[in-house]
Scaffold this motif. Structure first.
Motif, PDB file in Angstrom:
ATOM      1  N   LYS A 135       0.848  -1.183   0.000  1.00 15.09           N
ATOM      2  CA  LYS A 135       0.000   0.000   0.000  1.00 15.09           C
ATOM      3  C   LYS A 135       0.884   1.232   0.000  1.00 15.09           C
ATOM      4  CE  LYS A 135      -3.275  -2.653   2.672  1.00 15.09           C
ATOM      5  NZ  LYS A 135      -2.569  -3.914   2.565  1.00 15.09           N
ATOM      6  N   LEU A 136       0.404   2.269  -0.623  1.00 14.22           N
ATOM      7  CA  LEU A 136       1.096   3.560  -0.601  1.00 14.22           C
ATOM      8  C   LEU A 136       0.363   4.489   0.334  1.00 14.22           C
ATOM      9  CD1 LEU A 136       1.556   4.167  -4.444  1.00 14.22           C
ATOM     10  CD2 LEU A 136       3.284   3.349  -2.830  1.00 14.22           C
ATOM     11  N   VAL A 137       1.091   5.381   0.962  1.00 16.50           N
ATOM     12  CA  VAL A 137       0.485   6.446   1.755  1.00 16.50           C
ATOM     13  C   VAL A 137       0.974   7.755   1.155  1.00 16.50           C
ATOM     14  CG1 VAL A 137       0.271   7.508   4.018  1.00 16.50           C
ATOM     15  CG2 VAL A 137       0.397   5.015   3.827  1.00 16.50           C
ATOM     16  N   LEU A 138       0.033   8.534   0.636  1.00 13.25           N
ATOM     17  CA  LEU A 138       0.345   9.795  -0.021  1.00 13.25           C
ATOM     18  C   LEU A 138      -0.292  10.951   0.733  1.00 13.25           C
ATOM     19  CD1 LEU A 138      -0.521   8.692  -3.676  1.00 13.25           C
ATOM     20  CD2 LEU A 138       1.732   8.704  -2.607  1.00 13.25           C
ATOM     21  N   SER A 139       0.316  12.101   0.621  1.00  4.05           N
ATOM     22  CA  SER A 139      -0.315  13.294   1.184  1.00  4.05           C
ATOM     23  C   SER A 139      -1.501  13.657   0.301  1.00  4.05           C
ATOM     24  CB  SER A 139       0.676  14.457   1.233  1.00  4.05           C
ATOM     25  OG  SER A 139       0.947  14.930  -0.081  1.00  4.05           O
ATOM     26  N   ARG A 140      -2.412  14.444   0.824  1.00  8.36           N
ATOM     27  CA  ARG A 140      -3.546  14.890   0.009  1.00  8.36           C
ATOM     28  C   ARG A 140      -3.057  15.695  -1.189  1.00  8.36           C
ATOM     29  NH1 ARG A 140      -8.832  15.074   3.044  1.00  8.36           N
ATOM     30  NH2 ARG A 140      -8.427  13.775   4.852  1.00  8.36           N
ATOM     31  N   ARG A 141      -2.000  16.447  -1.001  1.00  9.38           N
ATOM     32  CA  ARG A 141      -1.435  17.230  -2.097  1.00  9.38           C
ATOM     33  C   ARG A 141      -0.911  16.305  -3.202  1.00  9.38           C
ATOM     34  NH1 ARG A 141       3.838  20.979  -2.258  1.00  9.38           N
ATOM     35  NH2 ARG A 141       3.317  22.106  -4.139  1.00  9.38           N
ATOM     36  N   GLN A 142      -0.241  15.225  -2.820  1.00  7.67           N
ATOM     37  CA  GLN A 142       0.274  14.275  -3.799  1.00  7.67           C
ATOM     38  C   GLN A 142      -0.862  13.605  -4.572  1.00  7.67           C
ATOM     39  OE1 GLN A 142       2.610  12.089  -0.893  1.00  7.67           O
ATOM     40  NE2 GLN A 142       4.476  12.545  -2.052  1.00  7.67           N
ATOM     41  N   VAL A 143      -1.946  13.272  -3.893  1.00 11.65           N
ATOM     42  CA  VAL A 143      -3.092  12.667  -4.566  1.00 11.65           C
ATOM     43  C   VAL A 143      -3.698  13.661  -5.552  1.00 11.65           C
ATOM     44  CG1 VAL A 143      -5.428  11.748  -4.258  1.00 11.65           C
ATOM     45  CG2 VAL A 143      -3.595  11.043  -2.719  1.00 11.65           C
ATOM     46  N   GLY A 144      -3.808  14.915  -5.157  1.00  6.96           N
ATOM     47  CA  GLY A 144      -4.319  15.943  -6.054  1.00  6.96           C
ATOM     48  C   GLY A 144      -3.470  16.072  -7.307  1.00  6.96           C
ATOM     49  N   GLU A 145      -2.167  16.034  -7.136  1.00  6.71           N
ATOM     50  CA  GLU A 145      -1.252  16.117  -8.281  1.00  6.71           C
ATOM     51  C   GLU A 145      -1.384  14.877  -9.162  1.00  6.71           C
ATOM     52  OE1 GLU A 145       1.694  17.692 -10.825  1.00  6.71           O
ATOM     53  OE2 GLU A 145       0.342  18.594  -9.366  1.00  6.71           O
ATOM     54  N   LEU A 146      -1.489  13.710  -8.552  1.00  8.50           N
ATOM     55  CA  LEU A 146      -1.666  12.469  -9.307  1.00  8.50           C
ATOM     56  C   LEU A 146      -2.941  12.532 -10.147  1.00  8.50           C
ATOM     57  CD1 LEU A 146      -0.919   9.482  -9.889  1.00  8.50           C
ATOM     58  CD2 LEU A 146      -2.254   8.898  -7.864  1.00  8.50           C
ATOM     59  N   LEU A 147      -4.034  12.984  -9.564  1.00  4.38           N
ATOM     60  CA  LEU A 147      -5.293  13.097 -10.300  1.00  4.38           C
ATOM     61  C   LEU A 147      -5.195  14.123 -11.414  1.00  4.38           C
ATOM     62  CD1 LEU A 147      -7.823  12.886  -7.353  1.00  4.38           C
ATOM     63  CD2 LEU A 147      -7.270  11.109  -9.021  1.00  4.38           C
ATOM     64  N   ARG A 148      -4.505  15.232 -11.164  1.00  2.00           N
ATOM     65  CA  ARG A 148      -4.343  16.257 -12.191  1.00  2.00           C
ATOM     66  C   ARG A 148      -3.591  15.685 -13.390  1.00  2.00           C
ATOM     67  NH1 ARG A 148      -0.835  19.354 -14.349  1.00  2.00           N
ATOM     68  NH2 ARG A 148       0.887  18.818 -12.989  1.00  2.00           N
ATOM     69  N   VAL A 149      -2.508  14.958 -13.125  1.00  2.00           N
ATOM     70  CA  VAL A 149      -1.712  14.369 -14.202  1.00  2.00           C
ATOM     71  C   VAL A 149      -2.532  13.298 -14.942  1.00  2.00           C
ATOM     72  CG1 VAL A 149       0.314  12.943 -14.672  1.00  2.00           C
ATOM     73  CG2 VAL A 149       0.497  14.888 -13.123  1.00  2.00           C
ATOM     74  N   ALA A 150      -3.265  12.468 -14.205  1.00  2.00           N
ATOM     75  CA  ALA A 150      -4.054  11.408 -14.839  1.00  2.00           C
ATOM     76  C   ALA A 150      -5.142  11.993 -15.737  1.00  2.00           C
ATOM     77  CB  ALA A 150      -4.680  10.514 -13.766  1.00  2.00           C
ATOM     78  N   ARG A 151      -5.763  13.055 -15.316  1.00  2.00           N
ATOM     79  CA  ARG A 151      -6.816  13.682 -16.125  1.00  2.00           C
ATOM     80  C   ARG A 151      -6.272  14.255 -17.428  1.00  2.00           C
ATOM     81  NH1 ARG A 151      -8.854  16.226 -10.882  1.00  2.00           N
ATOM     82  NH2 ARG A 151     -10.473  14.774 -10.242  1.00  2.00           N
TER      83      ARG A 151
END
Length: 60
Positions: free
Chosen positions: A42-58
């Motif tokens: 499992k990964l543990v990411l900060s909320r900021r990292q998740v936001g960046e991941l979603l931005r890149v995926a979109r």
């Protein structure tokens, strides 16, 4: 991570629920795991990292 963590998968995942990533809200962070291997890594990411991941995926 505790067994009491509530994992959620996207409503966009396939009907079997086996081809997706699951997320869980943790204390100040977000857990990420593969639905095919819930006992695996499992990964543990900060909320900021998740936001960046979603931005890149979109934008992919």
């Amino acid at each position: 991570m505790s067994d009491e963590v509530h994992w959620r998968r996207s409503s966009y995942s396939d009907t079997s629920g086996k081809e997706c990533v699951e997320l869980a809200v943790l204390h100040g962070s977000v857990g990420v795991r593969d639905s095919k291997d819930p006992e695996g890594p499992k990964l543990v990411l900060s909320r900021r990292q998740v936001g960046e991941l979603l931005r890149v995926a979109r934008n992919a």
